[in-house]
Design an enzyme around this catalytic site. Structure first.
Site, PDB file in Angstrom:
ATOM      1  N   LYS A 158     -13.505  -3.666  11.166  1.00 25.59           N
ATOM      2  CA  LYS A 158     -14.110  -2.751  10.189  1.00 25.59           C
ATOM      3  C   LYS A 158     -15.548  -2.418  10.603  1.00 25.59           C
ATOM      4  CE  LYS A 158     -11.146  -4.751   6.625  1.00 25.59           C
ATOM      5  NZ  LYS A 158     -11.011  -5.862   5.691  1.00 25.59           N
ATOM      6  N   VAL A 214       0.840  -1.209   0.000  1.00 23.02           N
ATOM      7  CA  VAL A 214       0.000   0.000   0.000  1.00 23.02           C
ATOM      8  C   VAL A 214       0.872   1.255   0.000  1.00 23.02           C
ATOM      9  CG1 VAL A 214      -1.804   1.273   1.216  1.00 23.02           C
ATOM     10  CG2 VAL A 214      -1.905  -1.230   1.127  1.00 23.02           C
ATOM     11  N   GLU A 221      -4.484 -11.709   5.661  1.00 23.68           N
ATOM     12  CA  GLU A 221      -3.612 -11.012   6.604  1.00 23.68           C
ATOM     13  C   GLU A 221      -2.418 -11.925   6.901  1.00 23.68           C
ATOM     14  OE1 GLU A 221      -4.432  -7.786   8.086  1.00 23.68           O
ATOM     15  OE2 GLU A 221      -5.746  -7.927   6.364  1.00 23.68           O
ATOM     16  N   GLY A 227      -2.084 -13.323  -1.859  1.00 24.87           N
ATOM     17  CA  GLY A 227      -1.776 -12.139  -1.047  1.00 24.87           C
ATOM     18  C   GLY A 227      -3.001 -11.427  -0.496  1.00 24.87           C
ATOM     19  N   ASP A 277     -10.913  -9.452  11.454  1.00 29.75           N
ATOM     20  CA  ASP A 277     -10.652  -8.334  10.540  1.00 29.75           C
ATOM     21  C   ASP A 277     -11.986  -7.637  10.201  1.00 29.75           C
ATOM     22  OD1 ASP A 277      -8.849  -7.025   8.337  1.00 29.75           O
ATOM     23  OD2 ASP A 277     -10.564  -7.817   7.244  1.00 29.75           O
ATOM     24  N   VAL A 313     -11.540   0.680   6.052  1.00 28.83           N
ATOM     25  CA  VAL A 313     -12.706  -0.191   5.856  1.00 28.83           C
ATOM     26  C   VAL A 313     -12.959  -0.391   4.366  1.00 28.83           C
ATOM     27  CG1 VAL A 313     -15.161  -0.536   6.347  1.00 28.83           C
ATOM     28  CG2 VAL A 313     -13.772   0.806   7.921  1.00 28.83           C
ATOM     29  N   ILE A 365     -13.384   1.166  -1.479  1.00 28.08           N
ATOM     30  CA  ILE A 365     -14.781   1.654  -1.461  1.00 28.08           C
ATOM     31  C   ILE A 365     -14.859   2.873  -0.533  1.00 28.08           C
ATOM     32  CG2 ILE A 365     -17.174   1.091  -0.893  1.00 28.08           C
ATOM     33  CD1 ILE A 365     -16.564  -1.852  -1.300  1.00 28.08           C
TER      34      ILE A 365
HETATM   35  N1  HSE Z   1      -7.188  -9.371   4.660  1.00 31.43           N
HETATM   36  C1  HSE Z   1      -8.143  -8.362   4.312  1.00 31.43           C
HETATM   37  C2  HSE Z   1      -9.205  -9.029   3.451  1.00 31.43           C
HETATM   38  C3  HSE Z   1      -7.491  -7.254   3.536  1.00 31.43           C
HETATM   39  O1  HSE Z   1      -9.084 -10.211   3.132  1.00 31.43           O
HETATM   40  O2  HSE Z   1     -10.175  -8.372   3.133  1.00 31.43           O
HETATM   41  C4  HSE Z   1      -7.759  -5.856   3.916  1.00 31.43           C
HETATM   42  O3  HSE Z   1      -8.284  -5.599   5.141  1.00 31.43           O
END
Ligand code: HSE
Length: 437
Positions: A207, A15, A192, A189, A203, A134, A138
């Site tokens: 969010k 990123v 996480e 990829g 995760d 988040v 988007i």
């Molecule tokens: N590992 C997260 C996903 C990536 O699979 O959406 C970004 O938060």
């Protein structure tokens, strides 16, 4: 034109490198749009010599992100390190304390320390912006905070983890195992560093904590989120869902009802005709139910260097323009601290898959346990084991799938405990909640 906005970036992974490239590629357009040139002046990362496809010559290098955050060389600190504690938190706090605006993509940091950081930003009269935290590319933060400011939001829910959606989509479409699909997501990829964060629902929960705060003006409270992952979902569930007109998605749902605010992340049956059910693969989607706009669904890339950089650069552009919104849409002192509704009080329809010993009276006993608690069944489906069609019941386990009308989580759990105690079932019941459109 005003003075340039001098930017420092900590964290030069996919990123970070993409942010530098995007700022370079769009530099003329961004200068016209914001009235200032945006210049990356300094960077910090763990390894200096790593090849990243960006030219760092001419940029000041900091080994320590906290020193970069405090440096007089920059006006704006961009945190792309990740993690709720350690260097990310220390550097963001240092930048805000030094009176610098911060842009971050760090959902874990915001879910845990968002309130304290927003209060610090407010006190220092600087911006704390986190569009990239988040659903990647988007623009959901801006949509909730600015775009829907004239609405009362009732529910916000979505596919907030691309890895889980990728796994569930591939399992469903290609009849592959969970393990095969996870390995592929890691290879590509998406996952996480620790994939339990993805598949365990954590995760998505980070969010959701941010979305819930933006939607309802409540204090960030990630600990109050009910979290379940996708590890227990089998091909049998995906096939049954398909037959019954549903798809299984890992959803994050925040809903304001008369009894309080629900925040939950779990595998969910969604109607195959809903907008969210069409979203396959690594893509994210968020649906908002609001009084004026009614239903709105945003679909797009939830991860990936360029897509996430798009959100980071949008925040940088806002700061270059001099925009400083309250991070969560309201001053911190006005965010509501009322308690969230516990999961036991959730009400909705349920999918239940039981492995039932094929004996006379088994299904009748299960139906009785449901009826005793006023649980009404919408459908009941018993399957014969493939190739085992027999004229007498053998006692061996067969799958029985129940769909219930709306009931409460407590009631369904009590009924299933009674079913287990009756001894007719061979495995732990599988329970998947059904989300209404
Ligand atoms: N590992 C997260 C996903 C990536 O699979 O959406 C970004 O938060």
């Amino acid at each position: 034109m005003s003075n340039p906005l001098r930017v420092g970036i900590a964290g030069l992974g996919t990123v970070g490198a993409s942010v530098i490239k995007l700022l370079e590629r769009q530099s003329a357009a961004l200068a016209s749009r914001t009235g200032r040139s945006i210049e990356v002046r300094a960077v910090s990362a763990r390894e200096r010599g790593r090849e990243r496809g960006v030219d760092l010559a001419g940029l000041r290098w900091f080994d320590d992100p906290v020193e970069l955050a405090k440096s007089g060389d920059i006006d704006l600190f961009v945190e792309l390190i990740g993690g709720a504690e350690g260097p990310a938190r220390e550097a963001v706090e240092a930048a805000l304390a030094a009176g610098k605006s911060v842009v971050t993509a760090n959902k874990a940091l915001l879910a845990k320390h968002g309130m304290a950081l927003a209060a610090l930003a407010e006190k220092q009269r600087v911006a704390l912006a986190f569009e990239a935290s988040v659903a990647g590319g988007i623009p959901i933060v801006k949509t909730l905070r600015e775009g829907l400011a004239g609405n009362e939001i009732r529910r916000v829910y979505g596919i907030l983890n691309g890895t889980c959606n990728y796994i569930l989509s591939r399992m469903e479409l290609e009849k592959l195992s969970f393990e095969q699909c996870l390995a592929e997501a890691q290879r590509l990829g998406y996952a996480e560093a620790d994939p339990t964060f993805d598949i365990g629902g954590f995760d998505a929960a980070h969010k959701l904590a941010i979305l819930s705060t933006l939607a309802f003006g409540t204090a960030v409270d990630a600990d109050a989120i009910h979290v379940e992952g996708i590890q227990s979902i089998t091909l049998a569930d995906l096939e049954a869902a398909d037959e019954l007109g549903y798809r299984i998605k890992l959803l994050g749902v925040a809903e304001r009802g008369e009894r309080g605010i629900e925040q939950r992340v779990h595998p969910t049956m969604v109607s195959k005709t809903s907008a969210i059910a069409q979203v396959m693969g690594v893509t994210n989607a968020v649906t908002i139910d609001a009084d004026a706009v009614k239903e709105l669904t945003l679909v797009g890339p939830g991860a990936g260097g360029e897509a996430t950089a798009s959100a980071v650069v949008a925040d940088i552009a806002d700061i270059a323009r001099g925009i400083r919104s309250a991070p969560f849409g309201l001053p911190v002192s006005m965010l509501d601290h009322s308690a969230r509704l516990p999961m036991q009080r959730h009400e909705g329809g349920y999918y239940i898959r039981l492995s039932v010993h094929d004996r006379p009276g088994a299904v009748a006993a299960i139906a009785t346990r449901m009826a005793e608690r006023q649980i009404s069944l919408e459908s009941i489906m018993q399957r014969t084991r493939p190739g085992k069609r027999a004229s007498i019941s053998t006692g061996a386990p067969v799958p029985v799938i129940l769909i219930t009308y709306a009931t409460s989580e407590t009631t369904i759990r009590e009924a299933l405990a009674a079913v287990v105690a009756d001894g007719y079932i061979a495995e732990r019941p599988q329970v998947i909640r059904i989300e209404r459109d």
